[in-house]
Every structure is written in C-alpha cells, then in structure tokens.
Design an enzyme around this catalytic site. Structure first.
Site, PDB file in Angstrom:
ATOM      1  N   LYS A 178       0.836  -1.210   0.000  1.00 28.03           N
ATOM      2  CA  LYS A 178       0.000   0.000   0.000  1.00 28.03           C
ATOM      3  C   LYS A 178       0.869   1.258   0.000  1.00 28.03           C
ATOM      4  O   LYS A 178       0.491   2.275  -0.584  1.00 28.03           O
ATOM      5  CB  LYS A 178      -0.947  -0.024   1.196  1.00 28.03           C
ATOM      6  CG  LYS A 178      -1.972  -1.166   1.138  1.00 28.03           C
ATOM      7  CD  LYS A 178      -2.912  -1.140   2.321  1.00 28.03           C
ATOM      8  CE  LYS A 178      -3.935  -2.265   2.255  1.00 28.03           C
ATOM      9  NZ  LYS A 178      -3.324  -3.592   2.481  1.00 28.03           N
ATOM     10  N   ASP A 212       6.851   1.382  10.834  1.00 23.22           N
ATOM     11  CA  ASP A 212       6.559   0.037  11.328  1.00 23.22           C
ATOM     12  C   ASP A 212       7.391  -0.208  12.571  1.00 23.22           C
ATOM     13  O   ASP A 212       8.330   0.538  12.860  1.00 23.22           O
ATOM     14  CB  ASP A 212       6.827  -1.034  10.264  1.00 23.22           C
ATOM     15  CG  ASP A 212       5.843  -2.199  10.393  1.00 23.22           C
ATOM     16  OD1 ASP A 212       6.070  -3.074  11.249  1.00 23.22           O
ATOM     17  OD2 ASP A 212       4.836  -2.205   9.662  1.00 23.22           O
ATOM     18  N   CYS A 241      -7.845  -6.427   6.921  1.00 20.26           N
ATOM     19  CA  CYS A 241      -8.163  -7.571   6.052  1.00 20.26           C
ATOM     20  C   CYS A 241      -8.984  -8.578   6.862  1.00 20.26           C
ATOM     21  O   CYS A 241      -8.826  -9.786   6.745  1.00 20.26           O
ATOM     22  CB  CYS A 241      -6.915  -8.202   5.451  1.00 20.26           C
ATOM     23  SG  CYS A 241      -5.630  -8.635   6.627  1.00 20.26           S
TER      24      CYS A 241
END
Length: 450
Positions: A290, A308, A404
């Site tokens: 993404k 992250d 998801c």
C-alpha cells in the site's frame, strides 16, 4: 541422494509448527536449498497448503481409525498421516497406491522407521473410506473439494449439516469450532459454505500494474505476447491471472512494472484520493504494497512517511520501493511506545494489524493460530492506532482505516468507537470487501477530520 516433494513437504510442515514463519517463506527457502523442478514445486505447494488448510477435515477422516490418543502420536508422524490422508481425499490425480506407499516410505525420512506399519494400516483404512463418487450436496458422508463438489465417503463420519451446521462446517471445511460458531451467528449455512469453498481453494493471483511505468492495457498486451492470460479487474491498475505463474518469471518483474497485490487491497490506497505533493503518513507500512501504491497515485511526487515496529519488515518496504522505482518514501522504525512522527500530515493510512479472517485462503496458518481471546487485544490496538493517525493529520485532513478482517468488531465497531471520542469527525465513505467477490475480504473507512 535426491529429495522428493513429499519429503520437503514433511520438513516444511515440521518447521511451520514453530510459528517462526509462514508456509510461503518456508517453501521458498526449501525450494532454493533443494533445486527441485517447477512441477515438484507445484506439488510441494499443493501438499503443504492443502494439509494446513484441511487439517481439521483430515483429523476427522483419521479419527475413526485411531486406537491411541492423538497426543500420543509423534508430531512428525502426524504430519505424515495428514500428507497421506490429504492425497487420498483431495488429490484425485494421485493414485491410491502411490499415496499410501510414498507416505509410508516417509517414515525413514522423518526418523520414525518403526511407524511404517502404523502409517500403512491407518492410510489403507482411509483409502477404503474415500470413494470415487461425488455429489453437489453437503452431508455427513460428503467432504467438500476445491471445485465446489463434495466427495462421497463410504459412511458418515461428519456431523449432519441439517442438524449441526456449524459442527459440519468446522469438520468438513476445516475451521476452528469457535470461528464456525461465530460465523453461523452472522451468516446462513449456505453463505458459510461458500466462504469455506473460497478459503480452501488456491487464491487467485492479482497484480497491480505500476502506473508510473505503463498503462494496464499496455502491460496486458505484453503478457498476451508471451501467451499469458490476464483479465482486467474493477480497479484501473488491476489484472487477474486465471492460472498461477512464477512471479519473478513474469515480464517486467525486475523493472518494477507490477506489484503483487490483491484486488481488495488496491482499493484501500485509492480511497484516500491523493494528489501530487501531499504529505502522507503510512502508520503500519510493511510489507509496502500500500505504501508504494500511495506513491504511484501521487505520480511519484509525494512525501510518504512509512512506519513500522519491526526492522526486518520495514526493510521489505525499502526493497519494494527500489524494485518499483518509487521515490519520496521515508521509512521510520517506531520505538517501543509506537509513537509516530508528529506531522502534521495531509492524509494518513492506517492499515492495522488484525485477525486476517478475510484472507484465510492466502494465509492458511492463521485459522489455527488465531484465538478468540486475541480480539480484545486487537481491537484496543486498532483503536489506539486510529486515534494516533487522526491526531497526526491537519484539520480537514483525511484518514483511511483498513483491515483484512471480515469481523464487524474490528471494522465498523472500531470506527464508531473512535467517532464517539472525537468531535467534528466525519465518516465520508466505507467499503466492505466480501471474500470471493471477487477477491479477498476486508474493510476500509475514510474519515475527515474537522
């Protein structure tokens, strides 16, 4: 001495129990070490993914013939039993005698030569249970295949779908009973079985054509010139391949002409409606699919801060940016407190850690690793991350929250909770991707900060 696909499969299943890596990575490592043929690699992948996906069903097929408790059987012998039963029940192209004999011979490879007689006895009984007949109806003696049919068993061994639909779904489609119960509270039995068929079949291959390099139709014609079929999807950069192909062998891989990304995932970055020159926060960036899409949507003229918490995963973002020739991405390793750079940003994407229940076909281990007790932790984390993303964008800025997952508590539940806590926050749009229609399941919501 040549190592066989079945032996490698037994080794990969053994390693996968450590939870250190997913099957895809373990298969890649094993193939690189063994240098097997493409045909054997396909068979190996089919065995490993099939056994992991269908573990619950395989246990149901084996259980009637076990004279000792499950826990008394060595784990590697269990792997061999699962491999043999999977071939007998689900691989119609493998002869029965080969499935039994080759699995029995695995006993030497796994260090349990004395288990040969045990393996032979159990698998021969399973081979007598599995018939060559098929039906289109679920039943206590019908096991669902990958193609939408059910394979008829010589006698019923599964719960009756009419009286115990969740029990049948859990055993026949191979899902944890708690998840089967949870889904049957939300979906009718027919929809649950549709989900079961989707998650147990090999997932389709989708790619996102890199719009910085070529138009989708131009790339599709390049594929066609090499006799590779690909079908355009709803997203303007998407292509779906009816057949699987080695990713690195597709034209333009080294030049960064495409990225592997499921169709539903492509919709997420597009939901932000970015323009060139914008400053964007990608709060949970790895592995970078993404992140790179955000850059493409800004014509490589944006400024993206990709965050992250794991250094190794953050490296995958950098690697993908390099292959796709992406500019303007700054990676940031977050500290133990998880606090991201202050901003302010024009927009933010927060693709949160989640249960992954929308992608159980692509990540088969998840259905067994996920525990119902994890949802409370995940929802707290998701809520905190969405609050943080909203804090980092300027007034009037946009945040897209995505998962998801197909669980409402992780999706609209989190969004509603955050909206109750922040004034002047507006929900502009949201989208629920349904598994199999046409790709993975998931959710996104676009929020505008007042």
């Amino acid at each position: 001495m040549t190592i066989t696909a079945r032996q490698i499969a037994a080794d990969v299943l053994h390693r996968s129990r450590s939870h250190d890596a997913f099957a895809a990575e373990l298969i890649d490592n094993a193939v690189a070490a063994a240098s097997i043929t493409p045909q054997d690699r396909r068979f190996l992948t089919q065995l490993v993914y099939g056994v992991i996906r269908r573990k619950g069903t395989l246990d149901a097929l084996l259980r009637p013939y076990m004279k000792i408790p499950f826990h008394a059987i060595e784990p590697r012998v269990w792997d061999a039993l699962h491999l043999g039963a999977f071939q007998l029940a689900f691989l119609t192209g493998v002869p029965t005698h080969a499935a039994v004999h080759e699995t029995v011979e695995l006993a030497n490879h796994i260090g349990s030569p004395k288990a040969k007689g045990f393996l032979n006895s159990i698998l021969r009984r399973v081979s007598e249970l599995v018939t060559g007949d098929f039906t289109d109806k679920p039943d206590g003696n019908a096991v669902p295949m990958d193609d939408g049919r059910y394979r008829v068993l010589a006698r019923p061994i599964l719960p009756a779908p009419g009286t115990d639909p969740a029990g049948y779904f859990a055993a026949a489609f191979s899902f944890p009973k708690w998840l089967a119960d949870q889904w049957h509270q939300r979906f009718d039995p027919d929809e649950c079985r549709r989900l079961g068929f989707w998650f147990n079949a090999p997932p389709p291959l989708w790619v996102r054509v890199n719009k910085l390099h070529n138009a989708r139709e131009t790339y599709r014609l390049r594929l066609a010139a090499q006799m590779i079929d690909a079908e355009p999807g709803e997203h303007p950069q998407s292509l779906r391949f009816p057949e699987h192909h080695p990713i690195r062998g597709l034209p333009g891989y080294d030049d960064g002409d495409f990225a592997v990304q499921d169709h539903s995932s492509m919709l997420v970055a597009s939901a932000l409606g970015l323009q060139p020159g914008m400053r964007v926060l990608d709060l949970c960036a790895a592995p970078g699919g993404k992140t790179t899409h955000l850059a493409e949507l800004m014509d490589n003229r944006g400024f993206i801060t990709a965050c992250d918490t794991e250094p190794r995963r953050l490296e995958t973002v950098t690697t993908l940016c390099q292959r796709l020739r992406i500019k303007g991405v700054r990676t940031v390793l977050l500290g133990p407190d998880g606090e991201s750079p202050p901003g302010p940003f024009d927009a933010a994407l927060v693709d949160v850690p989640c249960s992954n229940t929308g992608v159980l076909g692509r990540r088969p281990e998840v259905r067994w690793r996920l525990k119902p007790t994890e949802f409370q932790y995940l929802i707290r984390l998701q809520t905190r991350l969405l609050f943080q993303a909203l804090d980092r964008v300027k007034s009037g800025g946009l945040v897209v929250y995505s998962t998801c997952s197909i669980e409402p508590d992780e999706n609209e539940g989190v969004v509603k909770a955050v909206m109750r806590g922040i004034r002047n926050l507006r929900l502009e749009a949201e989208h629920r991707a349904v598994p199999g229609r046409p790709s993975d399941g998931g959710y996104w919501a676009r929020l505008r900060k007042g």
